[in-house]
Design an enzyme around this catalytic site. Structure first.
Site: not given
Ligand code: GLA
Length: 392
Positions: A144, A218, A355
């Site tokens: 991420h 997210h 996501e």
């Protein structure tokens, strides 16, 4: 003659009354449309400050039926409020009521994720013959965007006042080699709430030298309400015939595996909890669902990719995207250490994420769709979350 005069008086009075009624009707219409305009507008309020004094604001987008709240830190969606089937306002995303909780440790609640959403094996990739090393923040992987991803930076905000749907545009400049990624990149993320109860997220980016990019959001959803317990009773459909199995480090093996006759088959509506505890090697590695589904009809523009419903509240969410994949994650790492907005504990599986994104580790897997952004190209993708409420 006398009778005629009387008749015309009656007619005149009726006509006058009709005129007054018509005037009142038009006035009410005008007033109502002003109210609707007020509902539509976005509201800005102070939410907290960073340790360096920078102010954090919350922007509320309302369409008169539902609302979405977003902060300029991480572009985080803090609240999505929608009436349930009994008309009671229900907040369907996990998050916090105070800003300081957002700068403490939490698993990316509601945030914009970048430059690269999901995992890059060993935090390494090479581009045009140059090797790049990223921070390893997930065992051996980079996850991420690294140590300070787009979820932990301050975005500048422009309130969109084109008198259509309420919206905000967030902008962030990511410098060359920030978190190890090449290229000065400008990222714009626009949030719009439409009259059709769609939260539209539009992602755009440009770079001055070749780089890789994979942006997503997210948000952890719980359509029963953010403090209502786990999401195992939600019904889910994912429009995908296959998914990406992972190795023990959660990196796709490269295989594209058919979902048929596996717990990963959500091509027809199924309860999330129905097979989650099955003795399946992939579910054991992921501690539940934490995999990327290979969405059908990639390349054909925006299409419906998933739908989730809670029978308890009647709240339904459809997801539309132009992306090739979606990471369906069932909050397997939530462990009760974070307090919900109603001060309950966010226990394991109290939220799910969808996501939308490119496949994990694509920079190292040439068979996956391309994630390289060149200076002469613009990165542009979009995802919509569309809400509705039904009585079952
Ligand atoms: C992603 C990952 C998960 C987990 C969460 C955050 O969705 O796929 O494995 O890291 O983020 O906790």
């Amino acid at each position: 003659m006398h009778q005629g005069k009387n008749n015309s008086m009656v007619f005149y009075k009726k006509y006058k009354r009709l005129n007054i009624l018509l005037y009142l009707f038009v006035k009410i219409l005008i007033l109502n449309s002003c109210n609707l305009n007020n509902f539509k507008s976005q509201m800005k309020s102070y939410f907290g400050s960073l340790p360096n004094g920078e102010k954090i604001y919350k922007y509320k987008l309302s369409n008169g039926y539902m609302s979405v709240e977003i902060i300029n830190y991480g572009g985080i969606i803090t609240n999505i409020n929608i009436p349930n089937s009994q008309g009671i306002n229900t907040d369907v995303v996990l998050g916090f009521d105070t800003f300081h909780q957002y700068i403490e440790e939490h698993p990316y609640f509601g945030a914009i994720i970048g430059r690269y959403g999901n995992r890059i094996a060993n935090g390494k990739f090479s581009l045009n013959g140059i090797n790049y090393q990223l921070a390893k923040n997930n065992g051996e992987n980079s996850l991420h965007g690294g140590l300070i991803g787009f979820d932990k930076v301050l975005w500048s905000v422009k309130e969109l006042d084109d008198h259509k749907d309420p919206g905000i545009k967030l902008t962030y400049f990511s410098e060359n080699m920030e978190e190890g990624y090449p290229g000065n990149v400008q990222i714009d993320v626009t949030y719009i709430l439409t009259k059709e109860n769609e939260l539209k997220i539009l992602y755009e980016a440009i770079t001055d030298s070749p780089t890789v990019i994979n942006l997503t959001n997210h948000s952890y959803f719980n359509l029963g309400g953010e403090s209502s317990g786990d999401i195992l009773d939600h019904f889910l459909t994912i429009n995908a015939d296959s998914y990406l199995p992972v190795d023990k480090n959660m990196i796709p093996t490269g295989e594209i595996r058919n979902v048929k006759n596996t717990p990963f088959d959500f091509s027809e509506m199924k309860k999330i909890g129905l097979e989650i505890e099955t003795q399946n090697n992939q579910l054991i590695i992921g501690k539940g669902y934490d995999h990327c589904w290979v969405l059908n009809d990639y390349g054909k523009g925006i299409r419906k990719i998933a739908e989730v419903k809670s029978i308890n509240t009647g709240i339904n969410m459809e997801v539309y995207s132009d992306q090739p994949g979606v990471q369906f994650y069932t909050g397997n790492f939530l462990d009760g250490s974070l307090k919900s907005k109603k001060l309950n504990k966010y226990k394991k599986r109290s939220g799910f994420c969808l996501e939308t994104q490119h496949f994990p580790d694509s920079p190292n897997q040439p068979s996956f769709p391309n994630v390289i952004l060149d200076p002469d190209k613009k990165y542009q993708t979009q995802t919509w979350y569309k809400f509705s409420t039904k009585t079952y």
